[in-house]
Design an enzyme around this catalytic site. Structure first.
Site, PDB file in Angstrom:
ATOM      1  CG  HIS A 123     -62.232  52.251  17.588  1.00 31.14           C
ATOM      2  ND1 HIS A 123     -62.414  51.714  16.338  1.00 31.14           N
ATOM      3  CD2 HIS A 123     -61.392  51.386  18.238  1.00 31.14           C
ATOM      4  CE1 HIS A 123     -61.718  50.584  16.230  1.00 31.14           C
ATOM      5  NE2 HIS A 123     -61.104  50.364  17.371  1.00 31.14           N
ATOM      6  CB  ALA A 240     -77.580  46.140  10.145  1.00 29.68           C
TER       7      ALA A 240
END
Ligand code: OAD
Length: 261
Positions: A123, A240
């Protein structure tokens, strides 16, 4: 006596230890613990701002000042953000040969700052700005710095008012080179480690299918369910920044398993 490792974590570590061309695919969740809010869910960016007005090409062309006004907070957050243990763990897994690359939807540059070397930014990259009228580029920091006196900011070369960060907006195509590199990696990896993405924005969200349909093992790291959980060999439910360092320690603990570099 030491507690036995959590079975999905142990399973994921075994898969990673055996992989030779592992690929990490990351989204906003990997940077959440660096203080950068995700897009969806409670407190997500899209619960505060309308994505059409603030992150679509049509909205931007209609009124670039809306984007730049909103960008001021987000930019401060980006500037303060540091790589967290999740970014560092992914860089470490690449350094030890368990991962070959990171394909990311993020534009915050934190994988690079953490030490990952082979990064595909699907992106785009948030640190630069390009004029849609004449193509001139300049560092994002310089544009952000003049917003207090110039909104929208004007191009220094052509005076145009369509200075846009080099990130992908809704309604734009992905950078062609990044997309083909990501397709190649997802088509040739021997393990896919998916971290912190809701898998809702295509074409990025379609990449895992290139690995799944070849029967490649998939490890999912996310505190919330995702559409691909039922295809994953191990679903590691949690942040995470905790899960990936624990996974790395287990992979390294398997003394017989380091790939031959
Ligand atoms: P989302 O905001 O859609 O999803 C973030 C995911 O991260 C969710 O699945 C969360 O459960 C998960 N998450 C939250 N905290 C986490 C943590 N600490 N550790 C691991 N996971 C965590 O973000 P993306 O999937 O990246 O595109 O969004 C994809 C695209 O949509 C973005 O690149 C952006 C956005 O609109 C454009 O703007 C073009």
């Amino acid at each position: 006596m030491r507690a036995a490792p959590d079975p999905p974590l142990a399973q994921a570590a075994g898969l990673l230890a055996r992989s030779r061309r592992g690929l990490a695919f990351t989204g906003a969740g990997v940077s959440a613990e660096s203080g950068i809010s995700t897009f969806r869910g409670e407190g997500g960016l899209w619960s505060k701002y309308d994505p059409v007005q603030t992150a679509s090409l049509a909205g931007f062309l209609a009124d670039p000042a809306v984007y730049w006004r909103v960008s001021q907070d987000r930019w401060q957050t980006y500037r303060r953000a540091e790589p967290n243990p999740a970014h560092l763990a992914l860089a470490g897994l690449e350094a030890t040969g368990h991962l070959t690359a990171v394909v990311t939807q993020n534009t915050d540059g934190l994988h690079r700052r953490a030490g990952s070397r082979h990064i595909v930014e699907l992106h785009g990259e948030g640190g630069r700005v390009r004029c849609l009228d004449c193509g001139a580029e300049e560092p994002r920091a310089e544009v952000q710095a003049r917003l207090s006196t110039e909104l929208p900011p004007l191009c220094r070369r052509c005076d145009g008012r369509h200075l846009k960060p080099t990130v992908v907006f809704f309604g734009e195509g992905l950078p062609a080179a990044a997309l083909s590199a990501a397709i190649e990696l997802a088509s040739s990896c021997d393990l896919l480690l998916i971290v912190g993405t809701s898998l809702t924005v295509s074409p990025a969200a379609t990449l895992p299918a290139l690995a799944v349909r070849r029967g490649v093992p998939v490890v999912m790291v996310n505190p919330e369910p995702t559409p691909l959980d039922s295809w994953a060999d191990a679903v590691l439910r949690g942040p995470a920044g905790t899960i990936l360092p624990a996974l790395t320690r287990l992979v390294r603990g398997r003394g017989d398993s380091s790939p031959v570099l």
